[in-house]
Design a protein around this motif. Structure first.
Motif, PDB file in Angstrom:
ATOM      1  N   ALA A   8     -79.774  60.167  37.773  1.00  0.00           N
ATOM      2  CA  ALA A   8     -79.057  58.884  37.717  1.00  0.00           C
ATOM      3  C   ALA A   8     -79.853  57.763  38.369  1.00  0.00           C
ATOM      4  CB  ALA A   8     -77.692  59.027  38.389  1.00  0.00           C
ATOM      5  N   ALA A   9     -80.409  58.016  39.543  1.00  0.00           N
ATOM      6  CA  ALA A   9     -81.140  56.979  40.253  1.00  0.00           C
ATOM      7  C   ALA A   9     -82.390  56.555  39.493  1.00  0.00           C
ATOM      8  CB  ALA A   9     -81.509  57.466  41.654  1.00  0.00           C
ATOM      9  N   ALA A  10     -83.068  57.521  38.867  1.00  0.00           N
ATOM     10  CA  ALA A  10     -84.283  57.195  38.116  1.00  0.00           C
ATOM     11  C   ALA A  10     -83.960  56.328  36.910  1.00  0.00           C
ATOM     12  CB  ALA A  10     -84.982  58.481  37.671  1.00  0.00           C
ATOM     13  N   LEU A  11     -82.874  56.648  36.203  1.00  0.00           N
ATOM     14  CA  LEU A  11     -82.496  55.858  35.033  1.00  0.00           C
ATOM     15  C   LEU A  11     -82.091  54.447  35.453  1.00  0.00           C
ATOM     16  CD1 LEU A  11     -81.996  55.596  32.034  1.00  0.00           C
ATOM     17  CD2 LEU A  11     -79.740  56.655  32.362  1.00  0.00           C
ATOM     18  N   GLU A  12     -81.343  54.325  36.532  1.00  0.00           N
ATOM     19  CA  GLU A  12     -80.958  53.003  37.016  1.00  0.00           C
ATOM     20  C   GLU A  12     -82.190  52.180  37.387  1.00  0.00           C
ATOM     21  OE1 GLU A  12     -78.192  53.533  40.191  1.00  0.00           O
ATOM     22  OE2 GLU A  12     -76.469  53.724  38.845  1.00  0.00           O
ATOM     23  N   ALA A  13     -83.162  52.824  38.029  1.00  0.00           N
ATOM     24  CA  ALA A  13     -84.362  52.106  38.453  1.00  0.00           C
ATOM     25  C   ALA A  13     -85.174  51.614  37.261  1.00  0.00           C
ATOM     26  CB  ALA A  13     -85.223  53.014  39.334  1.00  0.00           C
ATOM     27  N   VAL A  14     -85.289  52.430  36.225  1.00  0.00           N
ATOM     28  CA  VAL A  14     -86.047  52.047  35.027  1.00  0.00           C
ATOM     29  C   VAL A  14     -85.384  50.860  34.338  1.00  0.00           C
ATOM     30  CG1 VAL A  14     -86.601  52.783  32.678  1.00  0.00           C
ATOM     31  CG2 VAL A  14     -87.166  54.262  34.612  1.00  0.00           C
ATOM     32  N   LEU A  15     -84.071  50.911  34.184  1.00  0.00           N
ATOM     33  CA  LEU A  15     -83.369  49.817  33.518  1.00  0.00           C
ATOM     34  C   LEU A  15     -83.372  48.544  34.365  1.00  0.00           C
ATOM     35  CD1 LEU A  15     -80.379  51.805  32.009  1.00  0.00           C
ATOM     36  CD2 LEU A  15     -82.202  50.683  30.736  1.00  0.00           C
ATOM     37  N   GLU A  16     -83.266  48.707  35.667  1.00  0.00           N
ATOM     38  CA  GLU A  16     -83.315  47.538  36.558  1.00  0.00           C
ATOM     39  C   GLU A  16     -84.672  46.853  36.450  1.00  0.00           C
ATOM     40  OE1 GLU A  16     -82.488  46.385  41.253  1.00  0.00           O
ATOM     41  OE2 GLU A  16     -82.339  48.463  40.573  1.00  0.00           O
ATOM     42  N   SER A  17     -85.737  47.637  36.423  1.00  0.00           N
ATOM     43  CA  SER A  17     -87.079  47.071  36.297  1.00  0.00           C
ATOM     44  C   SER A  17     -87.254  46.378  34.949  1.00  0.00           C
ATOM     45  CB  SER A  17     -88.125  48.173  36.465  1.00  0.00           C
ATOM     46  OG  SER A  17     -89.428  47.679  36.263  1.00  0.00           O
ATOM     47  N   ALA A  18     -86.776  47.039  33.874  1.00  0.00           N
ATOM     48  CA  ALA A  18     -86.912  46.445  32.538  1.00  0.00           C
ATOM     49  C   ALA A  18     -86.167  45.122  32.446  1.00  0.00           C
ATOM     50  CB  ALA A  18     -86.392  47.427  31.488  1.00  0.00           C
ATOM     51  N   ALA A  19     -84.965  45.058  33.026  1.00  0.00           N
ATOM     52  CA  ALA A  19     -84.184  43.820  32.973  1.00  0.00           C
ATOM     53  C   ALA A  19     -84.862  42.703  33.767  1.00  0.00           C
ATOM     54  CB  ALA A  19     -82.777  44.072  33.513  1.00  0.00           C
ATOM     55  N   SER A  20     -85.497  43.058  34.868  1.00  0.00           N
ATOM     56  CA  SER A  20     -86.136  42.032  35.701  1.00  0.00           C
ATOM     57  C   SER A  20     -87.357  41.412  35.018  1.00  0.00           C
ATOM     58  CB  SER A  20     -86.542  42.628  37.048  1.00  0.00           C
ATOM     59  OG  SER A  20     -87.580  43.584  36.896  1.00  0.00           O
ATOM     60  N   PHE A  21     -87.955  42.137  34.058  1.00  0.00           N
ATOM     61  CA  PHE A  21     -89.137  41.620  33.368  1.00  0.00           C
ATOM     62  C   PHE A  21     -88.826  41.077  31.971  1.00  0.00           C
ATOM     63  CE2 PHE A  21     -91.242  44.402  36.485  1.00  0.00           C
ATOM     64  CZ  PHE A  21     -92.216  43.534  36.961  1.00  0.00           C
ATOM     65  N   ALA A  22     -87.587  41.241  31.499  1.00  0.00           N
ATOM     66  CA  ALA A  22     -87.236  40.767  30.165  1.00  0.00           C
ATOM     67  C   ALA A  22     -87.159  39.238  30.163  1.00  0.00           C
ATOM     68  CB  ALA A  22     -85.904  41.365  29.718  1.00  0.00           C
ATOM     69  N   PRO A  23     -87.927  38.554  29.300  1.00  0.00           N
ATOM     70  CA  PRO A  23     -87.983  37.077  29.343  1.00  0.00           C
ATOM     71  C   PRO A  23     -86.650  36.395  29.119  1.00  0.00           C
ATOM     72  CG  PRO A  23     -89.771  37.976  28.009  1.00  0.00           C
ATOM     73  CD  PRO A  23     -88.847  39.116  28.303  1.00  0.00           C
ATOM     74  N   LEU A  24     -85.766  36.989  28.310  1.00  0.00           N
ATOM     75  CA  LEU A  24     -84.506  36.334  27.982  1.00  0.00           C
ATOM     76  C   LEU A  24     -83.348  36.787  28.872  1.00  0.00           C
ATOM     77  CD1 LEU A  24     -84.695  36.276  24.077  1.00  0.00           C
ATOM     78  CD2 LEU A  24     -85.095  34.405  25.682  1.00  0.00           C
ATOM     79  N   VAL A  25     -83.648  37.614  29.870  1.00  0.00           N
ATOM     80  CA  VAL A  25     -82.618  38.071  30.808  1.00  0.00           C
ATOM     81  C   VAL A  25     -82.846  37.392  32.154  1.00  0.00           C
ATOM     82  CG1 VAL A  25     -81.613  40.032  32.023  1.00  0.00           C
ATOM     83  CG2 VAL A  25     -82.357  40.292  29.642  1.00  0.00           C
ATOM     84  N   THR A  26     -81.811  36.724  32.642  1.00  0.00           N
ATOM     85  CA  THR A  26     -81.881  36.053  33.940  1.00  0.00           C
ATOM     86  C   THR A  26     -80.916  36.734  34.893  1.00  0.00           C
ATOM     87  OG1 THR A  26     -82.422  33.939  32.899  1.00  0.00           O
ATOM     88  CG2 THR A  26     -81.606  33.875  35.169  1.00  0.00           C
ATOM     89  N   LEU A  27     -81.421  37.202  36.019  1.00  0.00           N
ATOM     90  CA  LEU A  27     -80.585  37.856  37.022  1.00  0.00           C
ATOM     91  C   LEU A  27     -79.971  36.809  37.935  1.00  0.00           C
ATOM     92  CD1 LEU A  27     -82.900  40.864  37.956  1.00  0.00           C
ATOM     93  CD2 LEU A  27     -80.951  40.860  36.411  1.00  0.00           C
ATOM     94  N   GLN A  28     -78.649  36.871  38.081  1.00  0.00           N
ATOM     95  CA  GLN A  28     -77.939  35.911  38.926  1.00  0.00           C
ATOM     96  C   GLN A  28     -76.870  36.639  39.722  1.00  0.00           C
ATOM     97  OE1 GLN A  28     -76.318  32.960  36.244  1.00  0.00           O
ATOM     98  NE2 GLN A  28     -78.216  31.784  36.213  1.00  0.00           N
ATOM     99  N   PRO A  29     -76.680  36.292  40.996  1.00  0.00           N
ATOM    100  CA  PRO A  29     -75.601  36.919  41.775  1.00  0.00           C
ATOM    101  C   PRO A  29     -74.235  36.723  41.118  1.00  0.00           C
ATOM    102  CG  PRO A  29     -77.094  35.739  43.209  1.00  0.00           C
ATOM    103  CD  PRO A  29     -77.477  35.368  41.808  1.00  0.00           C
ATOM    104  N   GLU A  30     -73.999  35.511  40.579  1.00  0.00           N
ATOM    105  CA  GLU A  30     -72.748  35.211  39.880  1.00  0.00           C
ATOM    106  C   GLU A  30     -73.095  34.495  38.576  1.00  0.00           C
ATOM    107  OE1 GLU A  30     -70.012  33.097  42.287  1.00  0.00           O
ATOM    108  OE2 GLU A  30     -70.082  34.528  43.944  1.00  0.00           O
ATOM    109  N   PRO A  31     -73.226  35.266  37.474  1.00  0.00           N
ATOM    110  CA  PRO A  31     -73.588  34.627  36.194  1.00  0.00           C
ATOM    111  C   PRO A  31     -72.642  33.498  35.842  1.00  0.00           C
ATOM    112  CG  PRO A  31     -73.670  37.005  36.015  1.00  0.00           C
ATOM    113  CD  PRO A  31     -73.066  36.715  37.352  1.00  0.00           C
ATOM    114  N   GLY A  32     -73.210  32.387  35.353  1.00  0.00           N
ATOM    115  CA  GLY A  32     -72.406  31.209  35.031  1.00  0.00           C
ATOM    116  C   GLY A  32     -71.681  31.326  33.711  1.00  0.00           C
TER     117      GLY A  32
END
Length: 371
Positions: free
Chosen positions: A108-132
């Motif tokens: 579980a932790a490995a899969l979460e880490a891979v997806l978290e990394s992919a989302a952080s590098f995806a150009p059209l994905v913006t990480l926000q504490p509270e999405p607008g």
């Protein structure tokens, strides 16, 4: 114009898979950032997920599956499910189903880490504490979703009075890619073949126990816990030893009264919760992702992303599968946990009978492989 097309609430596997799926369509996604881990939460994650081929296909399309370390995923080639009477069992094999694997056990932790990394590098994905704001809000916050509650969507939940006890184990015998499960009134014990911490000799344990027993075995000395575990499995997996801490969580069945509305949709555990005895919880959530991504990709050019009629297509597509899996897992739990002599004989004879009916076994396995 708003800055984003979709905002996604939630910071788990389902929310990140959804964000990556929509970004691949060219949509601008605001994804809730994962909150910083508190000191009390920084414990080793012993969870392991059983993913079916449909979930693996989705993750392959997101390039997440390929990024997993080799020892973080293990193929299930065979499965043996035992009843609570001698000789009562049903067996499944990947060979009989003509598939490479019945399922894959994933860290579980490995899969979460891979997806978290992919989302952080995806150009059209913006990480926000509270999405607008965005035309479409996707809610994947888990079973205790605050946003679902804020929108007044009821969630009918029934607690089983059981807890799942999870841990990592090592055995003196290779697992051979075989998953094992015991339905033993009143508990259900599953061993998931795994390669961490020892290749070919590790298992993920998921043990559904009444709450009092779960608390007892969580607190028991290691030697006592191992003795009880080896007695319960009868040596079918060799001699088992603990290789991690033990953790637990309460078990329940639940369903949201609505999964879509104008401008919003629920996914994963925010929409539904099932007993882990069939290992289908995350598979249901990833199937939600695949279905919603397809519905949005196929929308008419004039229809907005938050269009209520459009989102109802997703609800109709997922409703029957979600309902069927919830009824199946709940039915199995109610069949195998009561300690009633007549019911015990019926369920154990049923297991043995189904094991002899190849077409029925193929039908059961095919439905578990694609939810």
């Amino acid at each position: 114009m708003t800055a984003f097309d979709v905002r996604i609430l939630g910071s788990g596997i389902v929310s990140r898979a959804m964000a990556l799926s929509l970004a691949r369509q060219g949509l601008r996604v605001a994804l809730q950032a994962k909150p910083p881990a508190q000191a009390s939460e920084r414990r080793p994650d012993v969870r392991a997920y059983a993913l079916n081929p449909a979930s693996v296909t989705l993750l392959e399309g997101l390039r997440a599956w390929q990024a997993l370390p080799e020892d973080a995923r293990s193929a299930v080639l065979d499965m043996r499910v035992h009843g609570d009477a001698p000789g009562a069992a049903i067996e499944f094999s990947a060979w009989q189903q003509a598939v490479p694997a019945l399922a894959w056990i994933v860290d579980a932790a490995a899969l979460e880490a891979v997806l978290e990394s992919a989302a952080s590098f995806a150009p059209l994905v913006t990480l926000q504490p509270e999405p607008g704001n965005a035309p479409l809000t996707l809610i994947a916050e888990g079973k205790a979703s605050a946003e679902r509650e804020r929108r007044g969507v009821g969630f009918e939940r029934h607690a089983y009075g059981h807890r799942a006890v999870a841990a990592r184990l090592v055995s003196d015998r290779p697992h051979g890619g075989t998953a094992l499960q015991w339905f033993r009134s009143p508990d259900i014990l599953a061993l998931l073949p795994f390669d961490r911490p020892q290749p070919q000799h590790a298992y993920g344990l998921v043990w559904s126990l009444p709450e009092a027993q779960a608390e007892q075995w969580l607190a028991a000395p290691v030697a006592e816990f191992e003795a009880e575990l080896n007695q319960a499995t009868g040596g079918a997996a060799g001699t088992l030893k603990l290789a991690s801490e033990r953790m637990s969580w309460p078990l329940a069945i639940g369903q949201a009264e609505a999964v879509t509305g104008p401008g919003w949709a629920l996914l994963g555990d925010a929409a539904h919760q099932v007993h882990p005895l069939a290992g289908q919880g995350l598979n249901l959530g990833l199937a939600d992702v695949a279905a919603l991504a397809q519905v949005l990709a196929e929308r008419e050019s004039w229809r907005s992303l938050g269009d209520a009629a459009l989102l109802r297509r997703y609800a109709r597509r997922r409703g029957p599968a979600q309902w069927a899996m919830a009824r199946a897992t709940d039915g199995l739990w109610n069949l195998f946990t009561p300690d009633h002599p007549g019911l015990r004989e019926l369920r154990n004879r049923g297991l043995s009978l189904v094991n002899q009916l190849a077409p029925v076994k193929r039908w059961l396995a095919s439905h578990a492989l694609d939810v």
